[in-house]
Design an enzyme around this catalytic site. Structure first.
Site, short mmCIF file in Angstrom:
data_model
loop_
_atom_site.label_atom_id
_atom_site.label_comp_id
_atom_site.label_asym_id
_atom_site.label_seq_id
_atom_site.Cartn_x
_atom_site.Cartn_y
_atom_site.Cartn_z
N ASP A 203 1.21 -1.12 0.07
CA ASP A 203 0.17 0.33 -0.41
C ASP A 203 0.95 1.40 -0.49
O ASP A 203 0.57 2.26 0.10
CB ASP A 203 -0.74 0.02 1.16
CG ASP A 203 -0.46 0.19 2.84
OD1 ASP A 203 -0.88 0.52 3.31
OD2 ASP A 203 0.69 0.36 2.69
N CYS B 224 -23.57 -6.78 1.67
CA CYS B 224 -23.80 -6.27 3.04
C CYS B 224 -24.94 -6.46 3.44
O CYS B 224 -25.55 -5.91 4.51
CB CYS B 224 -23.40 -4.37 3.33
SG CYS B 224 -21.52 -3.95 2.93
N CYS C 85 -27.28 -4.15 6.53
CA CYS C 85 -26.21 -3.56 7.63
C CYS C 85 -26.13 -2.48 7.25
O CYS C 85 -25.47 -2.23 6.21
CB CYS C 85 -25.40 -5.24 7.75
SG CYS C 85 -24.81 -4.19 8.80
N CYS D 111 -21.02 -1.31 10.62
CA CYS D 111 -20.18 -0.22 10.62
C CYS D 111 -20.18 0.76 10.57
O CYS D 111 -19.07 2.06 11.14
CB CYS D 111 -19.42 -0.82 9.19
SG CYS D 111 -19.88 -0.65 8.17
N CYS E 22 -19.04 3.86 14.23
CA CYS E 22 -17.55 4.90 13.90
C CYS E 22 -17.91 5.54 15.07
O CYS E 22 -18.91 6.48 15.50
CB CYS E 22 -18.12 5.42 12.90
SG CYS E 22 -15.57 6.67 12.29
N CYS F 199 -11.36 10.62 10.75
CA CYS F 199 -11.86 8.58 10.91
C CYS F 199 -9.82 9.00 12.35
O CYS F 199 -9.46 9.27 12.35
CB CYS F 199 -11.04 8.40 9.96
SG CYS F 199 -10.18 6.21 9.84
N CYS G 203 -7.96 2.25 14.47
CA CYS G 203 -9.29 2.05 15.21
C CYS G 203 -10.23 0.63 14.43
O CYS G 203 -9.88 0.90 13.07
CB CYS G 203 -10.30 3.47 15.28
SG CYS G 203 -12.02 2.77 15.84
N CYS H 295 -15.33 -0.38 12.92
CA CYS H 295 -16.06 -1.06 11.90
C CYS H 295 -15.54 -2.03 11.02
O CYS H 295 -16.93 -2.43 11.47
CB CYS H 295 -15.39 0.83 10.85
SG CYS H 295 -14.56 0.67 10.30
N CYS I 141 -18.36 -6.15 12.00
CA CYS I 141 -19.15 -6.67 10.58
C CYS I 141 -19.14 -8.16 10.87
O CYS I 141 -18.80 -8.67 11.28
CB CYS I 141 -17.18 -6.46 9.08
SG CYS I 141 -18.55 -7.02 8.15
#
Length: 335
Positions: free
Chosen positions: A122, A176, A179, A182, A186, A202, A229, A232, A236
């Site tokens: 990344d 998803c 739902c 998530c 937050c 965030c 964090c 979220c 799930c």
């Protein structure tokens, strides 16, 4: 070969399989939601499409490496004397582990098929999540992270670009449903809408990428989170299928990172920081940001025993650290 190298998921997509990515990236950057991550603006042209980074690419092999935790990622929420470090950062630096494994797979591909290859984790201008969705590994959930039916929310992603024309896998459908767990989880309301993230709100961004004082409106909501964090991700429902036995053992938590003492973190100097966080992705934020984060956690802790070390930090050479310590002392004295 991917399994042998330590990956739990892999798939193939054509290089042009995520055509909407560039436009969505442009819109997100134009909104300013990337905050201080200026490099995303600077690499927009290369980031938006694989061909923008390497014109010769024909296929993208997406790979995922599991770091599924054995325990509850939110277990330290009620331990104010401890700092909460995101699950992904409690073990070895994933940049090193994933890149080494990617090179192993790419070397095998180049040797067996005579292909041109490039590997990316990344730190490169690559949109791993849309490419992984196109390759069938999982789908981008409403929290914008990838979700896998086999590994839940706990996947490190890497990509191998190749000149080979490989047979692509089917893209993964979004699963998803209705739902919104998530989004509701937050602490700082960082999701203006499903599938949208405002990084400036965030906690992962604020504790890792943001270099200056953390805006006061978010400090109480940070609780004892000092690096990243997991909220979220942790809530799930798909995580019930994530098997910690599939996780790469390099990411098993180090004892000193699983539940670090705020008092110890507040006392760190540069040398102490480097010693504690050697080999961890946390090392890149440096001592000052870590102590800033720990000071805010101390202010949220309600623990008067942290007052002496906070008082010493009000004279810290770094004004951001000193200001965070003053804020923490004010919060402790008020409450």
């Amino acid at each position: 070969m991917a399994r042998e190298a330590g990956f739990s998921a892999h798939g193939v997509a054509r290089a042009d399989a995520a055509p909407k990515t560039a436009a969505r990236l442009r819109q997100w950057l134009a909104s300013g939601a990337h905050g201080d991550m200026i490099w995303m603006e600077e690499t927009e042209a290369r980031r938006g499409t694989p061909a923008g980074l390497w014109p010769e690419v024909r296929s993208v092999i997406s790979l995922g490496m599991s770091y599924a935790p054995e325990g509850d990622p939110l277990a330290l929420a009620d331990r104010p004397e401890r700092g909460r470090i995101s699950v992904y950062a409690q073990g070895a630096d994933y940049h090193d582990v994933v890149k080494k494994a990617l090179k192993r797979v790419a070397r095998w591909l180049a040797e067996t098929a005579g292909a041109g290859v490039k590997v990316f984790v990344d730190t490169a201008p690559v949109m791993e999540k849309p490419l992984a969705e196109a390759a069938g590994i999982g789908w981008q959930g409403k929290h914008t992270n990838l979700v896998s039916r086999a590994d839940g929310s706990w996947l490190f992603l890497g990509a191998i670009y190749t000149t080979l024309e490989l047979e692509p896998d089917e893209p993964h459908r979004m699963r998803c449903g209705s739902c919104t767990a998530c989004l509701a989880a937050c602490p700082t309301d960082a999701f203006p809408a499903p599938f949208q993230l405002d990084a400036r709100r965030c906690i992962s961004y604020l504790t890792i990428e943001h270099k200056g004082p953390i805006p006061e409106e978010f400090r109480a909501a940070m609780g004892n989170r000092i690096y990243g964090c997991d909220d979220c991700l942790a809530v799930c429902p798909w995580n019930r299928f994530a098997d910690a036995a599939r996780a790469n053992r390099a990411f098993l938590p180090r004892a000193e990172l699983a539940a670090p003492s705020l008092a110890d973190l507040l006392a760190l100097d540069d040398a102490g920081f480097r010693k504690v966080f050697a080999g961890s992705p946390i090392k890149r934020i440096g001592r000052n940001r870590m102590v800033r984060n720990a000071a805010i956690a101390a202010g949220n802790s309600g623990l008067s025993e942290l007052v002496p070390v906070l008082e010493r930090l009000t004279g810290d050479e770094d004004e951001v650290v000193a200001e965070a310590a003053r804020w923490a002392l004010g919060r402790l004295s008020a409450g």
